[in-house]
Design a protein around this motif. Structure first.
Motif, PDB file in Angstrom:
ATOM      1  N   PRO A 134       0.840  -1.203   0.000  1.00 12.44           N
ATOM      2  CA  PRO A 134       0.000   0.000   0.000  1.00 12.44           C
ATOM      3  C   PRO A 134       0.876   1.254   0.000  1.00 12.44           C
ATOM      4  CG  PRO A 134      -0.839  -1.607   1.561  1.00 12.44           C
ATOM      5  CD  PRO A 134       0.486  -2.121   1.096  1.00 12.44           C
ATOM      6  N   TRP A 135       0.470   2.237  -0.790  1.00 12.20           N
ATOM      7  CA  TRP A 135       1.300   3.409  -1.027  1.00 12.20           C
ATOM      8  C   TRP A 135       1.305   4.365   0.173  1.00 12.20           C
ATOM      9  CZ3 TRP A 135      -2.002   7.756  -1.292  1.00 12.20           C
ATOM     10  CH2 TRP A 135      -3.350   7.457  -1.546  1.00 12.20           C
ATOM     11  N   GLY A 136       2.518   4.881   0.446  1.00 11.71           N
ATOM     12  CA  GLY A 136       2.643   5.941   1.428  1.00 11.71           C
ATOM     13  C   GLY A 136       2.378   7.287   0.781  1.00 11.71           C
ATOM     14  N   PHE A 137       2.026   8.275   1.591  1.00  9.74           N
ATOM     15  CA  PHE A 137       1.682   9.595   1.047  1.00  9.74           C
ATOM     16  C   PHE A 137       2.439  10.693   1.785  1.00  9.74           C
ATOM     17  CE2 PHE A 137      -0.862  13.486   1.050  1.00  9.74           C
ATOM     18  CZ  PHE A 137      -0.985  13.695  -0.313  1.00  9.74           C
ATOM     19  N   GLY A 138       2.915  11.665   0.995  1.00  9.55           N
ATOM     20  CA  GLY A 138       3.510  12.863   1.573  1.00  9.55           C
ATOM     21  C   GLY A 138       4.719  12.599   2.440  1.00  9.55           C
ATOM     22  N   GLY A 139       5.562  11.642   2.053  1.00  5.98           N
ATOM     23  CA  GLY A 139       6.739  11.308   2.837  1.00  5.98           C
ATOM     24  C   GLY A 139       6.546  10.129   3.761  1.00  5.98           C
ATOM     25  N   GLY A 140       5.306   9.648   3.876  1.00  7.73           N
ATOM     26  CA  GLY A 140       5.055   8.463   4.689  1.00  7.73           C
ATOM     27  C   GLY A 140       5.584   7.207   4.003  1.00  7.73           C
ATOM     28  N   ALA A 141       5.909   6.196   4.792  1.00  7.96           N
ATOM     29  CA  ALA A 141       6.438   4.946   4.252  1.00  7.96           C
ATOM     30  C   ALA A 141       5.312   4.109   3.649  1.00  7.96           C
ATOM     31  CB  ALA A 141       7.136   4.159   5.353  1.00  7.96           C
ATOM     32  N   ASP A 142       5.670   3.285   2.677  1.00 11.31           N
ATOM     33  CA  ASP A 142       4.716   2.319   2.163  1.00 11.31           C
ATOM     34  C   ASP A 142       4.334   1.334   3.268  1.00 11.31           C
ATOM     35  OD1 ASP A 142       4.844   3.457  -0.337  1.00 11.31           O
ATOM     36  OD2 ASP A 142       6.214   1.949  -1.164  1.00 11.31           O
ATOM     37  N   GLY A 143       3.139   0.756   3.131  1.00 13.79           N
ATOM     38  CA  GLY A 143       2.699  -0.266   4.070  1.00 13.79           C
ATOM     39  C   GLY A 143       3.419  -1.588   3.830  1.00 13.79           C
ATOM     40  N   ASP A 144       2.804  -2.677   4.248  1.00 12.66           N
ATOM     41  CA  ASP A 144       3.430  -3.981   4.088  1.00 12.66           C
ATOM     42  C   ASP A 144       2.452  -4.929   3.426  1.00 12.66           C
ATOM     43  OD1 ASP A 144       5.617  -5.635   4.237  1.00 12.66           O
ATOM     44  OD2 ASP A 144       5.078  -6.444   6.194  1.00 12.66           O
ATOM     45  N   THR A 145       3.014  -5.918   2.723  1.00 12.38           N
ATOM     46  CA  THR A 145       2.207  -6.872   1.975  1.00 12.38           C
ATOM     47  C   THR A 145       1.590  -7.914   2.900  1.00 12.38           C
ATOM     48  OG1 THR A 145       4.229  -8.111   1.549  1.00 12.38           O
ATOM     49  CG2 THR A 145       3.504  -6.598  -0.170  1.00 12.38           C
ATOM     50  N   ALA A 146       0.638  -8.635   2.336  1.00 13.38           N
ATOM     51  CA  ALA A 146      -0.018  -9.729   3.039  1.00 13.38           C
ATOM     52  C   ALA A 146       0.707 -11.038   2.746  1.00 13.38           C
ATOM     53  CB  ALA A 146      -1.477  -9.830   2.591  1.00 13.38           C
ATOM     54  N   SER A 147       0.350 -12.083   3.488  1.00 16.43           N
ATOM     55  CA  SER A 147       0.889 -13.410   3.209  1.00 16.43           C
ATOM     56  C   SER A 147      -0.107 -14.465   3.658  1.00 16.43           C
ATOM     57  CB  SER A 147       2.237 -13.632   3.904  1.00 16.43           C
ATOM     58  OG  SER A 147       2.084 -13.680   5.308  1.00 16.43           O
ATOM     59  N   LEU A 148       0.078 -15.660   3.144  1.00 16.84           N
ATOM     60  CA  LEU A 148      -0.795 -16.789   3.466  1.00 16.84           C
ATOM     61  C   LEU A 148       0.069 -18.042   3.494  1.00 16.84           C
ATOM     62  CD1 LEU A 148      -3.752 -17.883   3.790  1.00 16.84           C
ATOM     63  CD2 LEU A 148      -3.687 -18.287   1.329  1.00 16.84           C
ATOM     64  N   THR A 149      -0.038 -18.789   4.568  1.00 16.67           N
ATOM     65  CA  THR A 149       0.760 -20.000   4.732  1.00 16.67           C
ATOM     66  C   THR A 149      -0.149 -21.158   5.102  1.00 16.67           C
ATOM     67  OG1 THR A 149       2.643 -18.695   5.514  1.00 16.67           O
ATOM     68  CG2 THR A 149       2.684 -21.057   5.977  1.00 16.67           C
ATOM     69  N   LEU A 150       0.084 -22.296   4.481  1.00 17.94           N
ATOM     70  CA  LEU A 150      -0.613 -23.526   4.852  1.00 17.94           C
ATOM     71  C   LEU A 150       0.360 -24.398   5.635  1.00 17.94           C
ATOM     72  CD1 LEU A 150      -2.967 -25.507   4.781  1.00 17.94           C
ATOM     73  CD2 LEU A 150      -2.151 -26.288   2.540  1.00 17.94           C
ATOM     74  N   ARG A 151       0.048 -24.605   6.912  1.00 17.72           N
ATOM     75  CA  ARG A 151       0.855 -25.486   7.753  1.00 17.72           C
ATOM     76  C   ARG A 151       0.148 -26.830   7.852  1.00 17.72           C
ATOM     77  NH1 ARG A 151       0.756 -23.324  13.257  1.00 17.72           N
ATOM     78  NH2 ARG A 151       2.405 -21.870  12.614  1.00 17.72           N
ATOM     79  N   LYS A 152       0.791 -27.856   7.337  1.00 20.42           N
ATOM     80  CA  LYS A 152       0.192 -29.180   7.340  1.00 20.42           C
ATOM     81  C   LYS A 152       0.224 -29.770   8.751  1.00 20.42           C
ATOM     82  CE  LYS A 152      -0.906 -30.815   3.911  1.00 20.42           C
ATOM     83  NZ  LYS A 152      -2.179 -30.695   3.138  1.00 20.42           N
ATOM     84  N   ALA A 153      -0.577 -30.788   8.955  1.00 18.40           N
ATOM     85  CA  ALA A 153      -0.669 -31.413  10.272  1.00 18.40           C
ATOM     86  C   ALA A 153       0.671 -31.973  10.727  1.00 18.40           C
ATOM     87  CB  ALA A 153      -1.734 -32.509  10.249  1.00 18.40           C
ATOM     88  N   ASP A 154       1.554 -32.318   9.763  1.00 16.55           N
ATOM     89  CA  ASP A 154       2.869 -32.857  10.129  1.00 16.55           C
ATOM     90  C   ASP A 154       3.889 -31.768  10.454  1.00 16.55           C
ATOM     91  OD1 ASP A 154       3.524 -31.755   7.675  1.00 16.55           O
ATOM     92  OD2 ASP A 154       3.875 -33.672   6.670  1.00 16.55           O
TER      93      ASP A 154
END
Length: 593
Positions: A490-510
């Motif tokens: 996500p874009w920062g504005f007026g000198g503000g920093a950009d945000g951060d991306t999302a993520s998705l992880t599948l953790r198996k039962a093992d």
């Protein structure tokens, strides 16, 4: 009478105000009735529905305050689509009819947002429509659920299509249609129960609208809402007229299908140019990516694209904190004109699939916000963290269960206000599902639900934080996922920093883990498997060196900002005893200047 032009008041202001309140209360009552009669949590808890009264020409007169904009906003399009379909077929609308409609190329938002329409007659004259739309948890598509379907090759693969189908005719229930619904929807008791609740809510709205007309007279009611539409139009025109004439362009990007080898299906631009001329605004989407013929992230022009644009402009230019209550009706859209080339993501050609239009539409709204930042910088937020939808499902003996979970994004900072944390953004103001409700009805366990502490976009007003949720299957099942924001911050504005991306992880039962893309077709899951969902963080607004040091300290105490980040990003020195070293802070900020 078709009220389309602003004129002097036709009804005295007191009577008009009373009628306005009565209309709004009708829609509110419809909304509460639908919530209380519904079977599914997506309506009952998340409030993913719309309710409104529409006049005989397709103008929205009012909407339920509980509605999400992506449900209530398209309702006039449902009515216009129905009238067009019935005219082409030579069909007629009669008292006692109930009409079913979900055509994304005929005004509907997308296939799972099914509309039910009850025409309102007064003394044998068609005077309007009571309308509800709601998201349904299955619509008979390729895989279980109605969101998270990201691999439909065309509109026919997305589930059942209803184009102005009568489910009641002159008060008589058309049983074969209802039986077809039961036979082709996986969670038929749940979905058909919600549909019947929609019909009941529409009938209540129709009854109340007739009572209003009988109390004040048809002509008075029509003149009152004509004044109401004109009033809303004047508000919007005045707000646009205050802006400097000119063209303002912004572009953001969709992930698309990051794991697809075809470059035409990923890193897709959305381009918006606002052309302001006096009290009119043209929104031109020339430059937006071409449609994807065999992937369902295309957006219906009417029902998604128009709503994303209108809602964003209205919320920025007519902020309710400044203007107070504003009547929500079709008058607000009259000064806004759309130019959207056909064959693009924002105006696809049938039968291009559209069921996964939710996240792209929200990104389009963010792009409109970015363009407005050039005109009204003090009124916009920095870039939003987009949302995500997961359709969890399973089969218990011969009975399907389906649950749709909308995962929060985050707002960017705005002038004077930090970004809101873990919240549905822009045109998706649904509520989250309580963990207790979810776990009591479904074979899922939520192990974790908290704010992120590793991503806080720096700014004079910091970006909002995303959330982290973990879902574990208590029995075998599966899921499909529709999301955005894995590739672009996500874009920062007026000198503000950009945000951060999302993520998705599948953790198996093992215990093994696998990173997933932002869009995942249906994948089986075993008992003990866990989805770890990390939401994006919004962009920062303004120079971080201007942030109040006390606010920086508060963020450190809350665990949102580390002490080294406070020093490096904000120029704020914090001692080990968690107090501000003011002398060092002044020196750090002086060097930054």
């Amino acid at each position: 009478m078709n009220p389309t032009h602003a004129t002097a008041n036709r009804v005295d202001p007191v009577t008009a105000s009373v009628i306005r309140g009565a209309l709004e209360n009708i829609a509110i009552e419809m909304g509460y009735k639908l919530m209380r009669m519904s079977y599914s949590s997506i309506i009952r808890e998340s409030e993913d529905f719309g309710a409104a009264i529409i006049d005989a020409h397709g103008n929205q007169l009012c909407e339920s305050i509980q509605s999400t904009p992506l449900q209530s906003g398209p309702l006039p399009g449902y009515v216009r689509g129905i009238m067009k379909q019935m005219e082409e077929r030579g069909d007629t609308i009669e008292p006692g009819d109930v009409i079913l409609h979900n055509d994304p190329y005929g005004g509907a938002s997308h296939g799972p947002d099914v509309g039910f329409v009850v025409p309102v007659f007064h003394q044998d004259q068609l005077v309007g429509f009571a309308v509800t739309a709601a998201h349904h948890l299955d619509i008979g598509a390729l895989s279980p659920g109605s969101c998270g379907i990201v691999d439909a090759m065309d509109a026919y693969a997305e589930g059942l299509q209803f184009k102005a189908i009568k489910v009641y005719q002159r008060g008589v229930k058309i049983e074969p249609v209802w039986q077809m619904l039961r036979d082709n929807i996986r969670t038929s008791k749940l979905v058909v129960g919600d549909m019947e609740a929609q019909v009941a809510a529409c009938r209540i709205g129709a009854q109340r609208y007739v009572e209003l007309i009988e109390r004040y007279g048809l002509e008075t009611v029509q003149h009152a809402y004509a004044d109401l539409l004109d009033y809303s139009e004047r508000l919007m025109r005045n707000a646009i007229a205050e802006l400097p004439d000119g063209d303002y362009t912004a572009t953001t990007y969709l992930d698309g299908y990051l794991d697809d080898p075809d470059p035409a299906k990923k890193h897709l631009p959305l381009t918006v140019t606002l052309k302001i001329r006096g009290s009119d605004m043209t929104v031109d989407l020339t430059g937006t990516s071409k449609q994807i013929d065999d992937k369902p992230i295309n957006m219906p022009l009417e029902g998604t694209v128009d709503i994303a644009i209108w809602l964003t402009i209205r919320s920025i230019l007519l902020d309710s904190d400044v203007y107070g209550h504003i009547p929500q009706n079709s008058g607000l859209t009259r000064p806004i004109h759309l130019v959207v080339p056909k064959g693009t993501l924002a105006n696809p050609i049938f039968p291009a699939p559209t069921i996964a239009r939710f996240c792209p539409g929200n990104q389009l709204a963010d792009t409109v916000m970015k363009a407005l930042s050039q005109v009204v910088p003090d009124k916009v937020s920095a870039g939003i963290g987009n949302l995500r939808v997961i359709a969890f499902s399973g089969l218990n003996n011969e009975t399907h269960w389906v649950h749709m979970e909308i995962f929060e994004g985050a707002y960017g900072g705005r002038h004077g206000i930090d970004g809101m944390d873990a919240i549905d953004t822009l045109y998706a103001n649904t509520r989250n599902n309580p963990i207790e409700d979810l776990e009591s009805h479904l074979p899922l366990r939520i192990n974790r639900y908290e704010l992120r502490t590793d991503a806080c976009a720096a700014g004079q007003w910091r970006g909002g934080l995303g959330s982290i949720r973990e879902f574990t299957y208590l029995e075998d099942g599966g899921a499909s996922i529709e999301g955005e924001g894995h590739a672009y911050k996500p874009w920062g504005f007026g000198g503000g920093a950009d945000g951060d991306t999302a993520s998705l992880t599948l953790r198996k039962a093992d215990g093994s883990e696998c990173a997933m893309p932002s869009k995942m077709p249906y994948e089986a899951a075993n008992k003990g498997d866990t989805f770890i969902v990390v939401g994006p963080a919004g962009g920062g607004y303004g120079d971080p060196q201007k942030r109040d040091p006390e606010r920086v300290l508060a963020d450190v105490l809350d665990g949102f900002v580390r002490m080294d980040e406070a020093r490096e990003q904000y120029g704020v020195s914090i001692r080990e005893d968690m107090t501000i070293d003011w002398a060092t802070t002044e020196a750090l900020r002086s060097r930054a200047d």
